[in-house]
Structures are given as structure tokens and as C-alpha cells.
Design a protein around this motif. Structure first.
Motif, PDB file in Angstrom:
ATOM      1  N   LEU A  28       0.908  -1.079   0.033  1.00 15.14           N
ATOM      2  CA  LEU A  28      -0.097  -0.003   0.158  1.00 15.14           C
ATOM      3  C   LEU A  28       0.946   1.189  -0.188  1.00 15.14           C
ATOM      4  N   ILE A  29       0.886   2.132  -0.984  1.00 13.12           N
ATOM      5  CA  ILE A  29       1.616   3.325  -1.225  1.00 13.12           C
ATOM      6  C   ILE A  29       0.850   4.290  -0.704  1.00 13.12           C
ATOM      7  N   VAL A  30       1.129   5.207   0.217  1.00 17.22           N
ATOM      8  CA  VAL A  30       0.372   6.305   0.760  1.00 17.22           C
ATOM      9  C   VAL A  30       1.371   7.671   0.387  1.00 17.22           C
ATOM     10  N   GLY A  31       0.739   8.848   0.771  1.00 19.10           N
ATOM     11  CA  GLY A  31       1.422  10.188   0.501  1.00 19.10           C
ATOM     12  C   GLY A  31       0.406  11.115   0.295  1.00 19.10           C
ATOM     13  N   LYS A  32       0.843  12.409   0.182  1.00 16.47           N
ATOM     14  CA  LYS A  32      -0.007  13.550   0.148  1.00 16.47           C
ATOM     15  C   LYS A  32      -0.141  13.700  -1.448  1.00 16.47           C
ATOM     16  N   SER A  33      -1.130  14.201  -1.814  1.00 19.42           N
ATOM     17  CA  SER A  33      -1.727  14.251  -3.288  1.00 19.42           C
ATOM     18  C   SER A  33      -0.553  14.781  -4.168  1.00 19.42           C
ATOM     19  N   ALA A  34      -0.253  14.365  -4.996  1.00 18.08           N
ATOM     20  CA  ALA A  34       0.457  14.701  -6.396  1.00 18.08           C
ATOM     21  C   ALA A  34       2.016  14.354  -5.828  1.00 18.08           C
ATOM     22  N   ILE A  35       2.088  13.650  -4.958  1.00 17.85           N
ATOM     23  CA  ILE A  35       3.523  13.085  -4.424  1.00 17.85           C
ATOM     24  C   ILE A  35       4.372  12.074  -5.400  1.00 17.85           C
ATOM     25  N   GLY A  36       3.228  11.448  -6.335  1.00 18.07           N
ATOM     26  CA  GLY A  36       3.928  10.661  -7.005  1.00 18.07           C
ATOM     27  C   GLY A  36       3.419   9.147  -7.046  1.00 18.07           C
ATOM     28  N   GLY A  63      -9.167 -13.305  11.517  1.00 15.07           N
ATOM     29  CA  GLY A  63      -7.636 -13.224  12.471  1.00 15.07           C
ATOM     30  C   GLY A  63      -7.247 -11.859  11.995  1.00 15.07           C
ATOM     31  N   GLN A  64      -6.025 -11.586  11.631  1.00 11.38           N
ATOM     32  CA  GLN A  64      -5.192 -10.176  11.725  1.00 11.38           C
ATOM     33  C   GLN A  64      -4.959  -9.964  10.115  1.00 11.38           C
ATOM     34  N   THR A  65      -5.841 -10.230   9.304  1.00  8.23           N
ATOM     35  CA  THR A  65      -5.720 -10.284   7.891  1.00  8.23           C
ATOM     36  C   THR A  65      -6.199  -9.008   7.184  1.00  8.23           C
ATOM     37  N   LEU A  66      -5.504  -8.078   6.613  1.00  7.65           N
ATOM     38  CA  LEU A  66      -5.960  -6.886   5.979  1.00  7.65           C
ATOM     39  C   LEU A  66      -5.769  -7.014   4.394  1.00  7.65           C
ATOM     40  N   VAL A  67      -6.995  -6.707   3.702  1.00 11.08           N
ATOM     41  CA  VAL A  67      -7.081  -6.861   2.196  1.00 11.08           C
ATOM     42  C   VAL A  67      -7.487  -5.538   1.712  1.00 11.08           C
ATOM     43  N   GLY A  68      -6.520  -5.281   0.638  1.00 15.33           N
ATOM     44  CA  GLY A  68      -6.845  -4.007  -0.173  1.00 15.33           C
ATOM     45  C   GLY A  68      -7.487  -4.175  -1.427  1.00 15.33           C
ATOM     46  N   SER A  69      -8.474  -3.636  -2.009  1.00 14.49           N
ATOM     47  CA  SER A  69      -9.286  -3.841  -3.352  1.00 14.49           C
ATOM     48  C   SER A  69      -9.728  -2.526  -3.827  1.00 14.49           C
ATOM     49  N   SER A  70     -10.097  -2.136  -4.891  1.00 15.71           N
ATOM     50  CA  SER A  70     -10.245  -1.248  -5.817  1.00 15.71           C
ATOM     51  C   SER A  70     -11.882  -1.061  -5.352  1.00 15.71           C
ATOM     52  N   MET A  71     -12.324   0.181  -5.681  1.00 17.18           N
ATOM     53  CA  MET A  71     -13.768   0.552  -5.744  1.00 17.18           C
ATOM     54  C   MET A  71     -14.175   0.072  -7.213  1.00 17.18           C
ATOM     55  N   GLU A  72     -15.295  -0.397  -7.481  1.00 22.52           N
ATOM     56  CA  GLU A  72     -15.644  -0.988  -8.763  1.00 22.52           C
ATOM     57  C   GLU A  72     -15.597  -0.009  -9.775  1.00 22.52           C
ATOM     58  N   ILE A  73     -16.034   1.379  -9.528  1.00 19.04           N
ATOM     59  CA  ILE A  73     -16.044   2.352 -10.530  1.00 19.04           C
ATOM     60  C   ILE A  73     -14.861   2.738 -11.143  1.00 19.04           C
ATOM     61  N   SER A  74     -13.469   2.602 -10.327  1.00 23.30           N
ATOM     62  CA  SER A  74     -12.292   2.898 -10.842  1.00 23.30           C
ATOM     63  C   SER A  74     -11.555   1.725 -10.870  1.00 23.30           C
ATOM     64  N   ASN A 126      -1.442  -7.946 -15.453  1.00 23.07           N
ATOM     65  CA  ASN A 126      -0.805  -6.895 -14.817  1.00 23.07           C
ATOM     66  C   ASN A 126      -1.871  -6.154 -13.801  1.00 23.07           C
ATOM     67  N   ILE A 127      -2.938  -6.877 -13.672  1.00 20.32           N
ATOM     68  CA  ILE A 127      -4.103  -6.358 -12.396  1.00 20.32           C
ATOM     69  C   ILE A 127      -4.433  -7.559 -11.584  1.00 20.32           C
ATOM     70  N   LEU A 128      -4.823  -7.045 -10.484  1.00 17.59           N
ATOM     71  CA  LEU A 128      -5.274  -7.928  -9.519  1.00 17.59           C
ATOM     72  C   LEU A 128      -6.465  -7.418  -8.852  1.00 17.59           C
ATOM     73  N   ASP A 129      -7.705  -8.195  -8.683  1.00 18.90           N
ATOM     74  CA  ASP A 129      -8.802  -7.605  -8.029  1.00 18.90           C
ATOM     75  C   ASP A 129      -8.703  -7.386  -6.350  1.00 18.90           C
ATOM     76  N   GLU A 130      -7.742  -7.824  -5.774  1.00 16.09           N
ATOM     77  CA  GLU A 130      -7.470  -7.498  -4.439  1.00 16.09           C
ATOM     78  C   GLU A 130      -6.193  -8.215  -4.029  1.00 16.09           C
ATOM     79  N   SER A 131      -5.669  -7.971  -2.709  1.00 18.31           N
ATOM     80  CA  SER A 131      -4.511  -8.427  -2.512  1.00 18.31           C
ATOM     81  C   SER A 131      -4.259  -7.976  -0.898  1.00 18.31           C
ATOM     82  N   LEU A 132      -3.433  -9.060  -0.228  1.00 16.54           N
ATOM     83  CA  LEU A 132      -3.391  -8.749   1.466  1.00 16.54           C
ATOM     84  C   LEU A 132      -2.256  -7.515   1.357  1.00 16.54           C
ATOM     85  N   ILE A 133      -2.471  -6.899   2.617  1.00 16.69           N
ATOM     86  CA  ILE A 133      -1.770  -5.293   2.774  1.00 16.69           C
ATOM     87  C   ILE A 133      -0.698  -6.336   3.592  1.00 16.69           C
TER      88      ILE A 133
END
Length: 313
Positions: free
Chosen positions: A155-163, A191-202, A224-231
Motif C-alpha cells: 500500500l503506497i500512501v502520501g499526500k496528493s501529487a507526491i507521485g 484473524g489479523q488479515t487486511l485486504v486491499g481492493s479497488s472501488m468498482e467504478i475505478s 498486470n491487474i489484481l482484484d485484491e491483495s493482502l496488505i
């Protein structure tokens, strides 16, 4: 709190779960609020202390045989006790069992959904729990980019327009996978599992400033795409601050927390000439080594100790 109704369960899983609605069409809007299910074994004997009325009640061969042994009037009494409760949701018969006369009366009178599956109890329960775990998992939405790099969910985070999006695009060009761009849906599974996924519209889309919205699936292919992934790792991008001391050895470990689950976090300062995608790839490989028990810092300490011991002789 996440919920689904009985109608959604039927719409989405009637084919997979071999489900059919026998009675209780008026109760299809009833909400399923918990992921756990229940077999009302003891309740059929008259013991109702701590009974979880809010769960889906599953009747297998054992419960069914005992119910038929009770006789009509007692069946009606026990079933009414369970399903007349305000939190009652529905009942599901497994293995293609036929509804008894008592069931026909109770579920018709109460308008509580009575469903049936041809699947065996064990196979149906595992599939249902997995489905409910996904649908009812607590979730939040955050701004960021989700990728899978060398099989590790980042998971890549940071302020807007950081790249963030540009970094994700470069990772995709290197053969890695995009999970989501801009809005990330994070849910806590078992358990202690976190999963990240996209909004359907994007889904499959990424925004690149100067170009606009591009479709990763169309440009680079479905590989080159995945519907979801463990974080499994959080990478925070920030502008280089010459006054800030950044981690140089890796002794200290930092974490980001979602739903009381700690995820390792590293901060990467952005500066001209830095190959951010390459650094993310290296961070991914390094995290995979850590998960296997290898620590570069621990190895360095051992080398230093060995050198100190040798020089002290």
C-alpha cells in the motif's frame, strides 16, 4: 457496520451454493449482520441460554432427525422459540432435506426465510463462512495506491501529487500488478488479515497527471491487474526534508495500524534522481526476507561482533 440481506445472498450465491427459497418471501429484506453461523442443536432440546438468534441457523441431518423425533407440536414450539425472536434471520436446510409440516407452519406464520441447499453440511458451511467473511468484514476507505510487487501486497500512501500513481505505473511497466488507484477499500478479514481492493467504478484505472485516466488492463493486459491483495507493507512517500533524519541502517521498525492490525511501514523521501519504483521493488524483496526470518541488520551485527572479537585477540 456492514450488512447484507437474504435477497442479496440469494442473488449472488443461489447458483454457487445450490440455494432455493422454500418459504418466507416477506422476510428477504432481513439483514445478516454477523459472519458466524449456528447449528441449533441444544436449542431444540429446550436450552436457550446464550443462544445466538442473530446468526443464520443451519439444520443438518442430525438436527433434522431429532426434530422429526420430537413430533409436530414440540417441533412447532421449539421452532417458534428460535425464529420468533426479533433478531432471527433465516434458516437453511442442507443436503436437500425436505421441510417438515411444522417448518411449513412456523416459517409461513412468521414469514422468516427458509432456504435449502443440496450441498452437504460441511462443504456448504465452509463456503458460506468464507462468503460472509468477505461481505461483512469491517472496512474503511483511504487515499493511496495498492500494488502487488513480487507477490507482496504494498500500500503506497502520501499526500496528493507526491507521485504515487506514477510509481505504480512504473511498477506495472516492470511487470508487477496494480490492485487499485486513488481510493483503496481496506477490509479486515478473519484473524489479523487486511485486504486491499479497488472501488468498482475505478477498477483497473489509474490517473496519470498530464495524460489523464488510463486503463491498465487494456494497455498492459490482464496479467498486470489484481482484484485484491493482502496488505503486507505500507510505503509512505514524502518530499525530501534536508533537516529530517531518515532511516539509513534499518534498526528501528515502524508500523501503520488499521483495525488494530499492525502493518510494517517504511518512509521513502522523494528527490530528483531517485528511482522510486526500484526502491519499492527492493523494499518488497527485503520484506519478504524478513517474513522468512532473515534480518540484514542482525546479520550485520553478527559480522561486527565477529570482527570485534577477532581484533580483541
Amino acid at each position: 457496520m456492514s450488512t447484507i440481506d437474504i435477497n442479496t445472498l440469494l442473488e449472488e450465491k443461489s447458483e454457487d451454493f445450490k440455494l432455493e427459497l422454500l418459504l418466507g418471501t416477506g422476510g428477504l429484506s432481513k439483514k445478516i449482520t454477523v459472519r458466524e453461523i449456528n447449528r441449533p442443536g441444544l436449542a431444540l432440546t429446550g436450552f436457550f441460554e446464550h443462544f445466538p438468534y442473530e446468526r443464520i441457523q443451519i439444520i443438518g441431518t442430525s438436527e433434522y432427525t431429532y426434530l422429526k423425533y420430537l413430533g409436530y407440536d414440540v417441533q412447532v414450539k421449539m421452532l417458534n422459540k428460535i425464529f420468533s425472536h426479533e433478531n432471527a434471520v433465516c434458516c437453511i436446510l442442507t443436503k436437500g432435506l425436505e421441510s417438515t409440516d411444522a417448518m411449513m407452519k412456523v416459517f409461513s406464520d412468521l414469514d422468516i426465510p427458509l432456504l435449502r441447499t443440496n450441498l452437504s453440511f460441511s462443504s456448504f458451511i465452509s463456503d458460506l463462512i468464507y462468503y460472509l467473511d468477505i461481505k461483512l468484514a469491517p472496512s474503511i476507505k483511504i487515499h493511496g495506491v495498492m500494488t502487488s510487487v513480487y507477490g507482496l501486497g504494498i500500500l503506497i500512501v502520501g499526500k496528493s501529487a507526491i507521485g504515487k500513481s506514477e510509481c505504480a505505473l512504473e511498477l506495472v511497466k516492470r511487470g508487477h500488478k496494480l490492485v487499485a488507484d486513488d481510493i483503496i477499500n481496506i477490509r479486515k478479514c478473519s484473524g489479523q488479515t487486511l485486504v486491499g481492493s479497488s472501488m468498482e467504478i475505478s477498477k483497473n484505472l489509474i490517473e496519470v497527471r498530464g495524460i489523464g485516466i488510463i486503463n491498465i488492463k487494456d494497455l498492459f493486459g490482464i496479467g498486470n491487474i489484481l482484484d485484491e491483495s493482502l496488505i503486507e507493507l505500507v510505503i509512505r512517500l514524502e518530499e525530501w526534508d534536508p533537516l529530517k533524519k531518515y532511516e539509513r541502517i534499518g534498526i528501528d521498525e515502524y508500523y501503520t495500524e488499521f483495525f488494530n492490525v499492525k502493518i510494517p511501514e517504511i518512509t521513502i523521501p522523494i528527490a530528483p534522481g531517485r528511482n522510486i519504483a526500484g526502491i519499492v521493488e527492493t523494499a518488497s524483496l527485503n520484506q519478504r526476507l524478513k517474513k522468512k526470518g532473515y534480518s540484514t541488520v542482525r546479520d550485520l551485527r553478527a559480522r561486527l561482533q565477529k570482527e570485534i572479537s577477532r581484533n580483541s585477540l
